[in-house]
Motif scaffolding. Sequence first.
Motif, short mmCIF file in Angstrom:
data_model
loop_
_atom_site.label_atom_id
_atom_site.label_comp_id
_atom_site.label_asym_id
_atom_site.label_seq_id
_atom_site.Cartn_x
_atom_site.Cartn_y
_atom_site.Cartn_z
N LEU A 66 1.01 -1.29 -0.05
CA LEU A 66 0.20 -0.08 0.12
C LEU A 66 0.91 1.40 -0.01
O LEU A 66 0.40 2.33 -0.46
N ILE A 67 1.98 1.16 0.50
CA ILE A 67 2.85 2.34 0.66
C ILE A 67 3.80 2.46 -0.48
O ILE A 67 4.02 3.67 -1.00
N MET A 83 -8.25 -1.45 -2.78
CA MET A 83 -9.60 -2.38 -2.91
C MET A 83 -9.03 -3.71 -2.69
O MET A 83 -10.01 -4.38 -1.86
N ALA A 84 -8.04 -4.15 -2.88
CA ALA A 84 -7.68 -5.69 -2.58
C ALA A 84 -7.48 -5.73 -1.09
O ALA A 84 -8.03 -6.84 -0.41
N ALA A 85 -6.75 -4.71 -0.48
CA ALA A 85 -6.44 -5.02 0.82
C ALA A 85 -7.51 -4.35 1.88
O ALA A 85 -7.93 -5.21 2.92
N GLY A 86 -8.53 -3.58 1.21
CA GLY A 86 -10.06 -3.30 1.93
C GLY A 86 -10.63 -4.42 1.99
O GLY A 86 -11.49 -4.83 2.90
N CYS A 111 -5.01 -0.56 7.72
CA CYS A 111 -5.77 0.81 7.45
C CYS A 111 -4.73 1.98 7.80
O CYS A 111 -4.88 2.90 6.89
N ALA A 112 -3.91 1.69 8.52
CA ALA A 112 -2.83 2.76 8.88
C ALA A 112 -2.02 2.74 7.60
O ALA A 112 -1.82 4.11 7.33
N ALA A 113 -1.62 1.90 6.85
CA ALA A 113 -0.79 1.98 5.70
C ALA A 113 -1.60 2.50 4.53
O ALA A 113 -1.00 3.50 3.73
N GLY A 114 -2.79 2.20 4.48
CA GLY A 114 -3.82 2.76 3.68
C GLY A 114 -3.99 4.26 3.69
O GLY A 114 -4.04 5.12 2.59
N ILE A 115 -4.00 4.83 5.07
CA ILE A 115 -4.12 6.32 5.09
C ILE A 115 -2.97 6.94 4.88
O ILE A 115 -2.92 8.01 4.38
N ILE A 116 -1.94 6.27 5.06
CA ILE A 116 -0.40 6.97 4.98
C ILE A 116 -0.34 6.95 3.37
O ILE A 116 0.07 7.99 2.77
N GLY A 117 -0.51 5.99 2.71
CA GLY A 117 -0.53 5.84 1.20
C GLY A 117 -1.34 7.04 0.48
O GLY A 117 -0.99 7.91 -0.35
N PHE A 118 -2.73 7.19 1.10
CA PHE A 118 -3.54 8.26 0.35
C PHE A 118 -3.07 9.67 0.71
O PHE A 118 -3.23 10.78 -0.06
N VAL A 119 -2.49 10.04 2.01
CA VAL A 119 -2.11 11.13 2.48
C VAL A 119 -0.93 11.68 1.41
O VAL A 119 -0.85 12.67 0.96
N LEU A 120 0.02 10.52 1.29
CA LEU A 120 1.00 10.73 0.45
C LEU A 120 0.77 11.09 -0.81
O LEU A 120 1.59 11.89 -1.45
#
Length: 724
Positions: A66-67, A83-86, A111-120
Motif C-alpha cells: 500500500l505504501i 481495494m484488494a486490501a480493503g 488501514c494505517a498503511a492505507g491512510i499513509i498511502g492516500f495522504v502521501l
Amino acid sequence: MVLNRFIGAINPLLLCSWVLLLTASLVYTARIENRLRDAKLRVRPADIYKQTLANAACGLAWAIALIFFPMRGAEADHFVIWMAAGMLVMGAMLGRASAPLGTIVFASIVCAAGIIGFVLAGEYVLGAVVVAMWIVALNRILEGARMFLTARVAEARVVEKSEVVSLLLREYEENEADWLWEIDKSRRLRSVSPRFAFALGRDPTDIVGKPLLELVSGPQWESGDFSPSLRELSEIIKRRESFSNLIVKVSISDKWRWWELSGTPVHDERGGYAGYRGVGSDVTEQRESSEKIAYLARYDTLTSLPNRLMLNEALGGALENAMKWRSRCAFLMVDLDRFKAINDSLGHLVGDQMLAQVADRLLSIVREDEVCGRLGGDEFGVVLRDVEDTGQIELRAAQIIERLSEPYRVNNQILYVGASVGSAIGPRDGRTVEEILRNADLALYRAKDLGGGSHCAYMPSLHAVAEERRQLEVSLRHALERNEFLLNFQPVVDARSEQLVSFEALLRWHSEEHGLVSPAKFVPIAEDTRLIVPIGQWVLQQACMQAAQWPSHVRMAVNVSPEQLLEPDFSASVVRALSTSGLAPQRLEIEVTESIFLRDASVARNALEQVMALGCSVALDDFGTGYSSLGYLRKLQFSTIKVDRSFVQGAAQDSAESLAIIRAVVAMADSLGMTTTAEGVETADEVSLVRELGCTKIQGYYFGRPMSAEDACRVVGRSQTVRA
C-alpha cells in the motif's frame, strides 16, 4: 489483481520478494490457525500471541504494497491496491470473530498503511474514508467477538446441562430402585425403560401402549374400587398438574407395593398437551420400616399392647370427648401384687412370660370401646371412654382383679399373683391427662397400702396423704443430721421364770416439723428411699453402745431391713458397731423378716452367715404372716422364731387356727434347736396361754412397753437385784 496490475511496472525482483513475504506470512498464519481450529483444545496465551504475530506479518506485507507500490506506478494503482486490501479487512472483520486480537492488529496495520498511502498521494478524502472504515471495522470486530463469546458460553452451558441430564438419566436407569416413566395423553405407557419394566414385573415389549393405572391397580382395575392414593394420582393427571414425591399404593404380581412418583406434563412443539414424564422408585422397604418404627413408638414389644404414649393419647381423646358432651370417662391403673417376688426369685424370663399372659387376660376382659395398655414394669392401664356411673368402674375393676388373680402356668410351674386397681374419673378428678394419671396413681398407692387385691377410687383426701408423705420424706433426709432419732427398748423375758433375757431396740423419730412420727409411717418411706441404710447403721451403733452398759446376761435384739442386707459392707458395719462399743458378739441378735428371701436371697444369706460367723445370733421375726416356707428354716440356722402378736391374740380368743399354728411353730422350733418368742402379750391370761403352748420367751406390754434408755437401765437394775 495486484500482480496483474504491477507486473512490468515494478522491478520483478521487488515484486517476487513481496510475493514471497506475503506467502510466508500466510503459511505461518495458516499453521497457527490450524492448531487452534479444534474447539476442544485449550487455548494458551502463547498461542494467542503467535496468532496475533502471524496476522501482524500479513498486515505488514500488505502495508508494504500500500505504501511503496504506488510510488513505482500510476496514482490510480494506489486505489487498486487499497481495494484488494480493503476486501481482506472486510473479510477478516466478518469472518474472524473468534480471534479478535489478531484481526484488530491486521486491520489496524492495513488501514494505517492505507491512510499513509492516500495522504502521501494527496487523496485526503480517501484517507478520511479509510479512517471511518477503520473505526467501523474495529467496532464490528469487537461486537462480533462479543457475540461469538456469548454464543460459545451458552453452547457450553447447554452441553454441560445435557451431560448432567444424561448422567442423571443413566443413574436412574442403572439404579435398582429408581426408574423413568412416560405416558401419552391417553395415559398409556410409551418409551418404557428396562428398570420400569422390572419394577412392574413385566417385559418392556408387553406393556408399551397399555394404561398405567391398569398395570398398577391389580384386581381393582375391574371393580373400579381404587385405593385413595391411586385416585389422587388419577386426579392429578386429569388436572395436568406437576407433582413430586407422591406415595402411591400399587399392586404388582398380586402383592402390594409402595411407589414414590414424581412427574410433570409434557407438551409438543405447538404447545399442546402430550402426556406425562417423570421418575419413580419403590419405597416399600422404607415404608415398612417407617411403619415398624411407628408401631414400636406406640406399642409395647413384650405384650403387644399399646404403650404409655398411646394410652395417653387414648385418655386424652376420651377426656376431650367427655368435656365436649358433658359425659364421663375413667382410667384404671392396674399393678400386680407380689410380681416382684416372682421376678426376683424365678428370673426376668419367667416374669416376662407372665406379663404376656396378663396382657392376654386384660384383652379378654376389655370391650371394643375400651383401651388397655402397659404403662411399664408390672403396671397396666385401662381407658373407659364412656362411663355411666361409678358402678361400672367398680364392676370392671373387680373383673380385672378376679381375672388377673387366677393361677398362671409358666414353664410347668403354677404361679400366683394378685392385682390392685386405682381409678380416677374425668373430668371430675382432673381435666388433663397428667392429672388423671397422677390421681389414679394415688388411688392405686392407697389400694396397695390396704394390702393389695382391692380397688380404690380417687378421693381428694389422697392428695393430703401424698403431700404428707412428701413432706415426711424431705424431713427424714435431715433427721440424722438434726439428731431427731432416738431408741426405745422393750424387754423380753423368760416364759418360765419371767426373768429379763433381752431388749429389742425400737426406732423412734421426733421431728421438729411433724412431732412424734409413727414408725409405720416413716419406716416404709425410709426403705423406699434407701435412707434406711444409714439410719439402720446408726441404730445398730447406738443399740450396741447401750447394751454394753448392761450386765453380760442381757442381750440386745436389733431389727435389720432387707435393704441393709443387700449392702456389700453390712457385716463390716456390724463389726464396727461391736468393736466401737466393746459389746460381745454373743449378746447381739439380728432380727430379720421373711421378706429378705424374696429379693436377692443369696446375698442376704451370705450377709447373715458372715454375721453368725462373728458369733451373733439371728432371729426370724413375724414368722407365719408373710410368705412362710419351711425352706427358709433350712437355709439358715436361726436361733429364735418370733410368733406374731396376731396369732397370740387369736389363740387368746380360742381361734383353733391360731392355736394350731403356735403349736406347730413351737414343735418345729424345738426339733430344730431353736427358741420361740411370743410377741404382743398384754394380759396374764395370754401369758399363761403361751407358756402352756411351750413358748420359751415372751415380749409384750404385760412385761413392759417400749421405754427410754434410762428406764431400761432401771429395769436391768431391778432384774439384777432379783437374780442376786
